[in-house]
Design a protein around this motif. Structure first.
Motif, PDB file in Angstrom:
ATOM      1  N   HIS A  44      83.784 -42.873  79.376  1.00  0.00           N
ATOM      2  CA  HIS A  44      84.462 -43.596  79.158  1.00  0.00           C
ATOM      3  C   HIS A  44      84.259 -44.520  77.729  1.00  0.00           C
ATOM      4  CE1 HIS A  44      85.472 -42.772  83.250  1.00  0.00           C
ATOM      5  NE2 HIS A  44      86.732 -43.833  83.140  1.00  0.00           N
ATOM      6  N   ILE A  45      83.033 -44.904  77.501  1.00  0.00           N
ATOM      7  CA  ILE A  45      82.706 -45.448  76.214  1.00  0.00           C
ATOM      8  C   ILE A  45      83.074 -44.633  75.152  1.00  0.00           C
ATOM      9  CG2 ILE A  45      80.769 -46.110  74.934  1.00  0.00           C
ATOM     10  CD1 ILE A  45      81.224 -48.247  76.905  1.00  0.00           C
ATOM     11  N   LYS A  46      82.850 -43.416  75.055  1.00  0.00           N
ATOM     12  CA  LYS A  46      83.378 -42.421  74.111  1.00  0.00           C
ATOM     13  C   LYS A  46      84.772 -42.574  74.111  1.00  0.00           C
ATOM     14  CE  LYS A  46      82.877 -37.565  72.548  1.00  0.00           C
ATOM     15  NZ  LYS A  46      82.455 -36.330  73.157  1.00  0.00           N
ATOM     16  N   ARG A  47      85.561 -42.574  74.950  1.00  0.00           N
ATOM     17  CA  ARG A  47      87.055 -42.570  74.959  1.00  0.00           C
ATOM     18  C   ARG A  47      87.361 -43.947  74.219  1.00  0.00           C
ATOM     19  NH1 ARG A  47      88.405 -40.264  80.898  1.00  0.00           N
ATOM     20  NH2 ARG A  47      88.046 -38.020  80.430  1.00  0.00           N
ATOM     21  N   LEU A  48      86.870 -44.807  74.564  1.00  0.00           N
ATOM     22  CA  LEU A  48      87.108 -46.180  74.022  1.00  0.00           C
ATOM     23  C   LEU A  48      87.021 -46.076  72.601  1.00  0.00           C
ATOM     24  CD1 LEU A  48      85.964 -48.636  76.872  1.00  0.00           C
ATOM     25  CD2 LEU A  48      88.317 -48.051  76.267  1.00  0.00           C
ATOM     26  N   ARG A  49      85.692 -45.623  72.169  1.00  0.00           N
ATOM     27  CA  ARG A  49      85.352 -45.599  70.841  1.00  0.00           C
ATOM     28  C   ARG A  49      86.288 -44.748  69.907  1.00  0.00           C
ATOM     29  NH1 ARG A  49      78.911 -44.642  71.407  1.00  0.00           N
ATOM     30  NH2 ARG A  49      78.174 -46.947  71.274  1.00  0.00           N
ATOM     31  N   GLN A  50      87.064 -43.617  70.503  1.00  0.00           N
ATOM     32  CA  GLN A  50      87.750 -42.724  69.960  1.00  0.00           C
ATOM     33  C   GLN A  50      89.074 -43.543  69.727  1.00  0.00           C
ATOM     34  OE1 GLN A  50      87.504 -39.475  72.292  1.00  0.00           O
ATOM     35  NE2 GLN A  50      85.944 -38.331  71.292  1.00  0.00           N
ATOM     36  N   ARG A  51      89.410 -44.106  70.615  1.00  0.00           N
ATOM     37  CA  ARG A  51      90.784 -44.864  70.699  1.00  0.00           C
ATOM     38  C   ARG A  51      90.978 -45.975  69.745  1.00  0.00           C
ATOM     39  NH1 ARG A  51      93.813 -43.546  75.296  1.00  0.00           N
ATOM     40  NH2 ARG A  51      92.604 -42.760  77.032  1.00  0.00           N
ATOM     41  N   PHE A  52      89.785 -46.712  69.413  1.00  0.00           N
ATOM     42  CA  PHE A  52      89.948 -48.057  68.736  1.00  0.00           C
ATOM     43  C   PHE A  52      89.157 -48.102  67.520  1.00  0.00           C
ATOM     44  CE2 PHE A  52      90.527 -49.540  73.161  1.00  0.00           C
ATOM     45  CZ  PHE A  52      91.858 -50.000  73.251  1.00  0.00           C
ATOM     46  N   SER A  53      88.501 -47.103  67.174  1.00  0.00           N
ATOM     47  CA  SER A  53      87.634 -46.850  65.779  1.00  0.00           C
ATOM     48  C   SER A  53      88.702 -46.966  64.611  1.00  0.00           C
ATOM     49  CB  SER A  53      86.832 -45.693  65.718  1.00  0.00           C
ATOM     50  OG  SER A  53      87.398 -44.550  66.016  1.00  0.00           O
ATOM     51  N   LYS A  54      89.789 -46.005  64.737  1.00  0.00           N
ATOM     52  CA  LYS A  54      90.781 -46.278  63.690  1.00  0.00           C
ATOM     53  C   LYS A  54      91.637 -47.256  63.716  1.00  0.00           C
ATOM     54  CE  LYS A  54      89.976 -41.267  63.225  1.00  0.00           C
ATOM     55  NZ  LYS A  54      90.677 -39.649  63.170  1.00  0.00           N
ATOM     56  N   LEU A  55      91.803 -48.003  64.888  1.00  0.00           N
ATOM     57  CA  LEU A  55      92.910 -49.208  64.975  1.00  0.00           C
ATOM     58  C   LEU A  55      92.496 -50.541  64.463  1.00  0.00           C
ATOM     59  CD1 LEU A  55      94.211 -48.005  68.299  1.00  0.00           C
ATOM     60  CD2 LEU A  55      95.393 -47.611  66.297  1.00  0.00           C
ATOM     61  N   THR A  56      91.242 -50.639  64.786  1.00  0.00           N
ATOM     62  CA  THR A  56      90.802 -52.098  64.313  1.00  0.00           C
ATOM     63  C   THR A  56      89.082 -51.924  64.195  1.00  0.00           C
ATOM     64  OG1 THR A  56      90.535 -54.232  65.051  1.00  0.00           O
ATOM     65  CG2 THR A  56      90.360 -52.709  66.884  1.00  0.00           C
ATOM     66  N   ASP A  57      88.741 -53.226  63.187  1.00  0.00           N
ATOM     67  CA  ASP A  57      87.299 -53.168  63.271  1.00  0.00           C
ATOM     68  C   ASP A  57      87.059 -54.848  63.868  1.00  0.00           C
ATOM     69  OD1 ASP A  57      88.399 -54.996  61.304  1.00  0.00           O
ATOM     70  OD2 ASP A  57      87.055 -54.432  59.739  1.00  0.00           O
ATOM     71  N   ASP A  58      87.761 -55.121  64.580  1.00  0.00           N
ATOM     72  CA  ASP A  58      87.749 -56.373  65.354  1.00  0.00           C
ATOM     73  C   ASP A  58      86.461 -56.296  66.161  1.00  0.00           C
ATOM     74  OD1 ASP A  58      90.098 -57.533  64.162  1.00  0.00           O
ATOM     75  OD2 ASP A  58      91.171 -57.652  65.787  1.00  0.00           O
TER      76      ASP A  58
END
Length: 226
Positions: free
Chosen positions: A194-208
């Motif tokens: 689940h952590i891996k999926r969250l990283r994949q989803r958001f790494s290119k969307l935001t650096d917040d």
């Protein structure tokens, strides 16, 4: 300005409450029965509903249940009955408060103000903000700028939990207990996936924010403020 919906088949009550609530600084919408009230709720946002119990077509209990199922707003029931059985029906239907007729309009206003304060705190406590990112527990949405991201339930709950405790390290076992429950029969790899999926989803969307691995311990969420 808060919008209050009043639902009562007595036009005199509607008129009286409209005057007092308007003087107290509220916008007021009026409905003479439950069907009309649902129509108003479908068309506009209301912050609280004041509902009479005894109405034609759809009584106050049924309307309160309908509001509870579709709209996340507090409800105050008005009734001429004071028996404990009627109060029990009211609270079982989902009302937040109960006021017996006849009542002083000022008392209703006090109760409305108290409920709105309590509700506003609950809503505020369900939002996590990081710069351009908002994680909203009320509707399970993540907003990044103008974009809305819908996540699978467990991914959202994991993200919300970590975001609610920024810079705090949690072990995999602790995260499993918080998100999946102590009876979960899976293993620590579930958290990693689940952590891996969250990283994949958001790494290119935001650096917040970033979810970081703390070797030998678990994970933490690092967020940028301001």
């Amino acid at each position: 300005m808060k919008n209050i919906l009043i639902v009562d088949d007595d036009i005199h009550i509607l008129h009286l409450l409209n005057i007092h609530l308007s003087e107290a600084g509220f916008n007021v919408s009026q409905a003479k029965d439950g069907t009309e009230a649902i129509g108003i709720l479908n068309r506009q946002a209301c912050d609280l509903a004041v509902v009479d119990v005894m109405m034609p077509f759809m009584d106050g209990y049924a309307l309160t249940k309908e509001i509870r199922e579709k709209y996340d707003i507090p409800v105050i029931l008005l009734t001429a009955k004071s028996q404990i059985e009627d109060k029990e029906l009211g609270f079982k239907s989902g009302t937040d408060d109960y006021l017996v007729k006849p009542f002083e309009p000022k008392e209703l206003i006090f109760r409305i103000q108290a409920l709105l304060r309590r509700y506003d705190k609950q809503v505020e406590g369900s939002l996590v903000h990081f710069r351009n990112t908002t994680i909203n527990k009320n509707n399970y949405e993540v907003h990044i700028g103008e974009r809305t991201i819908l996540l699978p339930l467990k991914e959202f709950e994991l993200l919300y939990f970590l975001a609610s405790h920024p810079m705090q390290v949690f072990s995999r076992d602790h995260l499993i207990e918080q998100i999946w429950g102590i009876d979960f029969e899976g293993d620590e790899r579930t958290v990693d996936v689940h952590i891996k999926r969250l990283r994949q989803r958001f790494s290119k969307l935001t650096d917040d924010f970033q979810i970081k691995t703390v070797r030998g311990v678990g994970y933490l969420l690092e967020a940028k403020q301001g």
